[in-house]
Design a protein around this motif. Structure first.
Motif, PDB file in Angstrom:
ATOM      1  N   VAL A 154       0.250   7.725   0.643  1.00 57.60           N
ATOM      2  CA  VAL A 154      -1.059   7.983   0.825  1.00 57.60           C
ATOM      3  C   VAL A 154      -1.742   6.897   0.445  1.00 57.60           C
ATOM      4  CG1 VAL A 154      -2.976   9.627   0.133  1.00 57.60           C
ATOM      5  CG2 VAL A 154      -0.744  10.463   0.971  1.00 57.60           C
ATOM      6  N   ASP A 155      -1.561   6.300  -0.990  1.00 54.49           N
ATOM      7  CA  ASP A 155      -2.426   5.265  -1.499  1.00 54.49           C
ATOM      8  C   ASP A 155      -2.255   3.963  -0.671  1.00 54.49           C
ATOM      9  OD1 ASP A 155      -2.786   6.727  -3.637  1.00 54.49           O
ATOM     10  OD2 ASP A 155      -1.287   5.639  -5.106  1.00 54.49           O
ATOM     11  N   MET A 156      -1.052   3.631   0.149  1.00 53.33           N
ATOM     12  CA  MET A 156      -1.122   2.598   0.709  1.00 53.33           C
ATOM     13  C   MET A 156      -2.159   2.698   2.197  1.00 53.33           C
ATOM     14  SD  MET A 156       2.720   1.115   0.990  1.00 53.33           S
ATOM     15  CE  MET A 156       3.348   2.669   1.564  1.00 53.33           C
ATOM     16  N   LEU A 157      -2.316   3.933   2.703  1.00 50.18           N
ATOM     17  CA  LEU A 157      -3.021   4.329   3.679  1.00 50.18           C
ATOM     18  C   LEU A 157      -4.516   4.144   3.329  1.00 50.18           C
ATOM     19  CD1 LEU A 157      -1.033   7.144   5.622  1.00 50.18           C
ATOM     20  CD2 LEU A 157      -1.457   4.782   6.257  1.00 50.18           C
ATOM     21  N   TYR A 158      -4.857   5.058   2.263  1.00 48.46           N
ATOM     22  CA  TYR A 158      -6.351   5.281   1.908  1.00 48.46           C
ATOM     23  C   TYR A 158      -6.815   4.788   0.559  1.00 48.46           C
ATOM     24  CZ  TYR A 158      -5.090   8.177   5.887  1.00 48.46           C
ATOM     25  OH  TYR A 158      -4.357   8.550   7.164  1.00 48.46           O
ATOM     26  N   GLY A 159      -5.848   4.227  -0.289  1.00 53.96           N
ATOM     27  CA  GLY A 159      -6.403   3.624  -1.493  1.00 53.96           C
ATOM     28  C   GLY A 159      -6.985   4.745  -2.351  1.00 53.96           C
ATOM     29  N   ASN A 160      -8.091   4.116  -2.967  1.00 53.03           N
ATOM     30  CA  ASN A 160      -8.717   5.093  -4.292  1.00 53.03           C
ATOM     31  C   ASN A 160      -9.050   6.610  -3.836  1.00 53.03           C
ATOM     32  OD1 ASN A 160      -8.499   3.238  -6.390  1.00 53.03           O
ATOM     33  ND2 ASN A 160     -10.256   2.055  -6.125  1.00 53.03           N
ATOM     34  N   ARG A 161      -9.649   6.507  -2.676  1.00 51.30           N
ATOM     35  CA  ARG A 161     -10.330   7.810  -2.177  1.00 51.30           C
ATOM     36  C   ARG A 161      -9.175   9.203  -2.177  1.00 51.30           C
ATOM     37  NH1 ARG A 161     -14.483   9.814   0.859  1.00 51.30           N
ATOM     38  NH2 ARG A 161     -15.516   7.891   1.027  1.00 51.30           N
ATOM     39  N   ALA A 162      -7.956   8.538  -1.626  1.00 53.92           N
ATOM     40  CA  ALA A 162      -7.029   9.844  -1.651  1.00 53.92           C
ATOM     41  C   ALA A 162      -6.596  10.025  -3.358  1.00 53.92           C
ATOM     42  CB  ALA A 162      -5.855   9.304  -0.873  1.00 53.92           C
ATOM     43  N   ARG A 163      -6.665   9.215  -3.951  1.00 53.29           N
ATOM     44  CA  ARG A 163      -5.887   9.330  -5.301  1.00 53.29           C
ATOM     45  C   ARG A 163      -6.993  10.018  -6.218  1.00 53.29           C
ATOM     46  NH1 ARG A 163      -4.097   4.734  -5.779  1.00 53.29           N
ATOM     47  NH2 ARG A 163      -5.746   3.537  -6.204  1.00 53.29           N
ATOM     48  N   ARG A 164      -8.248   9.815  -5.935  1.00 54.94           N
ATOM     49  CA  ARG A 164      -9.335  10.495  -6.851  1.00 54.94           C
ATOM     50  C   ARG A 164      -9.480  11.752  -6.604  1.00 54.94           C
ATOM     51  NH1 ARG A 164     -12.592   5.959  -5.703  1.00 54.94           N
ATOM     52  NH2 ARG A 164     -13.866   7.191  -4.301  1.00 54.94           N
ATOM     53  N   GLY A 165      -9.813  11.966  -5.329  1.00 59.30           N
ATOM     54  CA  GLY A 165     -10.319  13.463  -4.998  1.00 59.30           C
ATOM     55  C   GLY A 165      -9.299  14.157  -4.209  1.00 59.30           C
ATOM     56  N   GLY A 166      -8.219  13.790  -3.985  1.00 59.68           N
ATOM     57  CA  GLY A 166      -7.015  14.638  -3.273  1.00 59.68           C
ATOM     58  C   GLY A 166      -7.163  14.508  -1.754  1.00 59.68           C
TER      59      GLY A 166
ATOM     60  N   CYS B 207      12.701  -1.452   4.902  1.00 59.11           N
ATOM     61  CA  CYS B 207      10.980  -1.587   4.625  1.00 59.11           C
ATOM     62  C   CYS B 207      10.480  -1.891   5.871  1.00 59.11           C
ATOM     63  CB  CYS B 207      10.753  -2.384   3.469  1.00 59.11           C
ATOM     64  SG  CYS B 207      11.126  -1.885   1.704  1.00 59.11           S
ATOM     65  N   ARG B 208       9.203  -1.468   6.029  1.00 60.99           N
ATOM     66  CA  ARG B 208       8.198  -2.069   6.932  1.00 60.99           C
ATOM     67  C   ARG B 208       6.931  -2.505   6.341  1.00 60.99           C
ATOM     68  NH1 ARG B 208       8.512   0.610  12.349  1.00 60.99           N
ATOM     69  NH2 ARG B 208      10.187   2.121  12.190  1.00 60.99           N
ATOM     70  N   PHE B 209       6.254  -3.558   6.822  1.00 60.81           N
ATOM     71  CA  PHE B 209       5.189  -4.366   6.587  1.00 60.81           C
ATOM     72  C   PHE B 209       4.188  -3.477   6.456  1.00 60.81           C
ATOM     73  CE2 PHE B 209       1.148  -6.372   7.722  1.00 60.81           C
ATOM     74  CZ  PHE B 209       1.065  -7.328   6.253  1.00 60.81           C
ATOM     75  N   VAL B 210       3.430  -3.222   5.251  1.00 51.19           N
ATOM     76  CA  VAL B 210       2.139  -2.412   5.396  1.00 51.19           C
ATOM     77  C   VAL B 210       0.857  -3.080   5.422  1.00 51.19           C
ATOM     78  CG1 VAL B 210       1.015  -0.489   3.614  1.00 51.19           C
ATOM     79  CG2 VAL B 210       3.383  -0.723   3.877  1.00 51.19           C
ATOM     80  N   LYS B 211       0.694  -4.143   4.554  1.00 49.13           N
ATOM     81  CA  LYS B 211      -0.633  -5.076   4.535  1.00 49.13           C
ATOM     82  C   LYS B 211      -0.555  -6.094   3.750  1.00 49.13           C
ATOM     83  CE  LYS B 211      -3.208  -2.352   1.091  1.00 49.13           C
ATOM     84  NZ  LYS B 211      -4.487  -1.496   0.595  1.00 49.13           N
ATOM     85  N   ARG B 212      -1.404  -7.138   3.914  1.00 52.64           N
ATOM     86  CA  ARG B 212      -1.583  -8.249   2.899  1.00 52.64           C
ATOM     87  C   ARG B 212      -2.628  -8.018   1.976  1.00 52.64           C
ATOM     88  NH1 ARG B 212      -3.366 -14.303   4.688  1.00 52.64           N
ATOM     89  NH2 ARG B 212      -3.287 -15.248   2.679  1.00 52.64           N
ATOM     90  N   LEU B 213      -2.206  -7.992   0.717  1.00 53.68           N
ATOM     91  CA  LEU B 213      -3.333  -7.802  -0.304  1.00 53.68           C
ATOM     92  C   LEU B 213      -4.045  -8.909  -0.704  1.00 53.68           C
ATOM     93  CD1 LEU B 213      -0.544  -6.415  -3.034  1.00 53.68           C
ATOM     94  CD2 LEU B 213      -1.952  -4.981  -1.466  1.00 53.68           C
ATOM     95  N   LYS B 214      -5.419  -8.414  -1.058  1.00 53.98           N
ATOM     96  CA  LYS B 214      -6.370  -9.572  -1.336  1.00 53.98           C
ATOM     97  C   LYS B 214      -6.454 -10.154  -2.577  1.00 53.98           C
ATOM     98  CE  LYS B 214      -8.914  -7.502   2.779  1.00 53.98           C
ATOM     99  NZ  LYS B 214     -10.310  -6.745   2.848  1.00 53.98           N
ATOM    100  N   VAL B 215      -5.365 -10.863  -2.960  1.00 57.46           N
ATOM    101  CA  VAL B 215      -5.590 -11.282  -4.291  1.00 57.46           C
ATOM    102  C   VAL B 215      -5.314 -12.941  -4.216  1.00 57.46           C
ATOM    103  CG1 VAL B 215      -4.517  -9.291  -5.472  1.00 57.46           C
ATOM    104  CG2 VAL B 215      -2.993 -11.021  -4.382  1.00 57.46           C
ATOM    105  N   GLY B 216      -6.005 -13.634  -5.186  1.00 56.38           N
ATOM    106  CA  GLY B 216      -5.929 -14.816  -5.394  1.00 56.38           C
ATOM    107  C   GLY B 216      -6.231 -15.905  -4.591  1.00 56.38           C
ATOM    108  N   GLY B 217      -7.225 -15.464  -3.395  1.00 52.07           N
ATOM    109  CA  GLY B 217      -7.611 -16.554  -2.249  1.00 52.07           C
ATOM    110  C   GLY B 217      -6.843 -16.772  -1.096  1.00 52.07           C
ATOM    111  N   ALA B 218      -7.481 -17.370  -0.127  1.00 47.93           N
ATOM    112  CA  ALA B 218      -6.704 -17.550   1.344  1.00 47.93           C
ATOM    113  C   ALA B 218      -5.263 -18.275   1.057  1.00 47.93           C
ATOM    114  CB  ALA B 218      -7.857 -18.312   2.031  1.00 47.93           C
ATOM    115  N   ASP B 219      -5.009 -18.939   0.228  1.00 46.46           N
ATOM    116  CA  ASP B 219      -3.787 -19.640   0.198  1.00 46.46           C
ATOM    117  C   ASP B 219      -2.502 -18.854  -0.578  1.00 46.46           C
ATOM    118  OD1 ASP B 219      -4.797 -19.871  -2.462  1.00 46.46           O
ATOM    119  OD2 ASP B 219      -3.735 -21.707  -2.801  1.00 46.46           O
TER     120      ASP B 219
END
Length: 498
Positions: free
Chosen positions: A48-60, A415-427
């Protein structure tokens, strides 16, 4: 359908179809990312976290917006239908075994290791060779299916060499991707078939091969790099190739419509003009996938794939979604700026980028070096060295790239790919993968500057970090109360598992 499939499989096929429809709807309705920073990734609510992030974790779940609730419901329904259709360990049910046979003939999906293969140049494997290929994790082997080697007398076909190769692959649970090529001295003086008579002869040969090998899960690729090898003047190659590709496609439809037919194995120049002319000539009516040979910097291939997909969408028959396959890509270890370490880095990054781009199958070129000449860069594309060592556990000496392939497939197994995390810059690439047992982030940077420290958003807990070739693993800890893991990254991918 009675008589075509075992009776137990028919309901499973219907369930699989329903599951596929639900997945397709889920893909179409998936809510778009907001562009906000990545929330800390949890250890137990990962799906659930990978799909929807904070919203699913905070409020169910009920705190999700309606589009997200519909999307999650479709994902769950598809999952249940998959289980009912037999996506279970083989010992669970005869239905699962039946469905496995059906799936074994289809296109691969972008799941590790089902979507990785390697190129070879032989039909008689040496003792221990196929075991070593399979031990690296490869599930596909690409090889020329040579016209003049299998039709030496007009109308008489001998496929014994490929029977032998296919038997060796099946013993190690690998599938074949065979390239329908090249000319035959019996027709048109051995040139690529561009006359009506030569095209008819080529199609008769293809029909004989299809009758012989249909039902064995072979994928057939139409020629190799025709934009550079099809013999006609450069400005006429696309047209002449397309005439043959369409004629062969009609042969597939008539003789073995369920067999996989792909092409055109576009060369490293990635000529979109050649592709456009082929598509305009109607090859997409017959191709099950479009195959290309990137041979470029992995970090720049994404925009090229997007342009090719746009062309496919423009010219494909209505309602057909035709995937992309990278059927050849590799690096030599000899020449200016080349090394075994850079080859290993290129393999890992190209495979990982292809996973993130949804490439259905990635084939590495080449399995072993094609010769010992230290001054010929063209013979040093292999994952292993040229000399054969009978009796050893590893009958060829592996290069670092062999271990890079094996490590990637072990760490991302299932495993399957989920997403690219936005950390550290474009490189910086931080690619998140999820499996049924483990989750993993593959991380590296593209710039050649000194290593950089990232702060990965992770929940408290213990994490395993493995280097690119699998020679070093260490444990990292996010302490209670903290939600960031500092990690030093370089140009060489590493794998963070939990």
């Amino acid at each position: 359908m009675e008589g075509l499939f075992p009776s137990a499989v028919c309901p499973a096929i219907m369930l699989a179809i329903l599951g596929g429809l639900c997945r397709e709807l889920a893909n179409r309705w998936e809510p778009q990312e907001s562009g906000k920073a990545n929330p800390p990734l949890g250890r137990s609510r990962m799906g659930v976290d990978m799909l929807y992030g904070n919203r699913a974790r905070r409020g169910g779940l009920m705190d999700l917006v309606p589009a997200q609730r519909w999307h999650l419901a479709l994902v769950l329904v598809a999952f249940v239908l998959d289980l009912a259709a037999g996506h279970l360990p083989p010992a669970r049910a005869s239905v699962a075994a039946g469905m496995a046979q059906v799936r074994a003939r289809g296109l691969p999906v972008a799941r590790v290791p089902d979507c990785f293969g390697v190129n070879i140049h032989f039909t008689r494997p040496r003792p221990g060779e196929m075991r070593m290929v399979a031990a690296a994790g490869f599930r596909w082997v690409r090889m020329d299916f040579v016209w003049d080697a299998t039709e030496k007398t007009r109308g008489h076909y001998d496929f014994a060499a490929y029977d032998r190769l296919l038997a060796a692959l099946r013993r190690h649970h690998m599938r074949a991707l065979w390239i329908l090529d090249y000319g035959n001295p019996l027709y048109q003086h051995g040139h690529p078939p561009t006359t009506p008579a030569a095209r008819r002869a080529f199609c008769r040969w293809v029909a004989a091969a299809l009758r012989h090998f249909r039902g064995h899960g072979v994928m057939w690729e139409m020629w190799n790099e025709p934009d550079g090898t099809f013999g006609a003047p450069p400005n006429a190659r696309a047209g002449e190739y397309s005439k043959l590709a369409v004629a062969v496609g009609k042969t597939f439809r008539a003789v073995a419509p369920r067999e996989l037919y792909v092409g055109p194995a576009l060369s490293g120049g990635m000529s979109l003009a050649f592709l456009r002319r082929c598509f305009q000539a109607g090859v997409l009516k017959y191709f099950d996938a479009v195959t290309v040979h990137p041979y470029t910097n992995p970090d720049t291939v994404g925009p090229i794939y997007r342009r090719i997909r746009a062309l496919i969408a423009r010219y494909a028959p209505q309602g057909r979604k035709i995937p992309l396959i990278s059927s050849e890509w590799g690096w030599t270890t000899v020449g200016q700026g080349r090394s075994a370490a850079r080859q290993a880095r290129g393999l890992a990054r190209s495979f990982l980028i292809n996973l993130s781009q949804g490439i259905a199958l990635s084939i590495w070129y080449d399995w072993h070096n094609d010769g010992p000449d230290p001054n010929n860069s063209g013979v040093h594309f292999g994952l292993v060295r040229f000399r054969y060592h009978p009796g050893r556990k590893n009958v060829y000496t592996p290069k670092p790239a062999y271990f890079a392939a094996r490590t990637l497939m072990r760490k991302l197994n299932g495993c399957r790919f989920v997403k690219r995390l936005k950390v550290g810059g474009a490189d910086v690439y931080a690619l998140l993968f999820a499996g049924s047992n483990d989750n993993c982030i593959a991380v590296w940077k593209t710039s050649s500057h000194s290593p950089r420290t990232l702060l990965l958003p992770l929940q408290p807990g213990r994490y395993r970090l493995t280097n690119e070739t699998g020679t070093r693993t260490r444990t990292l800890v996010v302490p209670p109360g903290d939600r960031r893991l500092p990690l030093s990254v370089s140009q060489y991918p590493e794998y963070l598992q939990w």
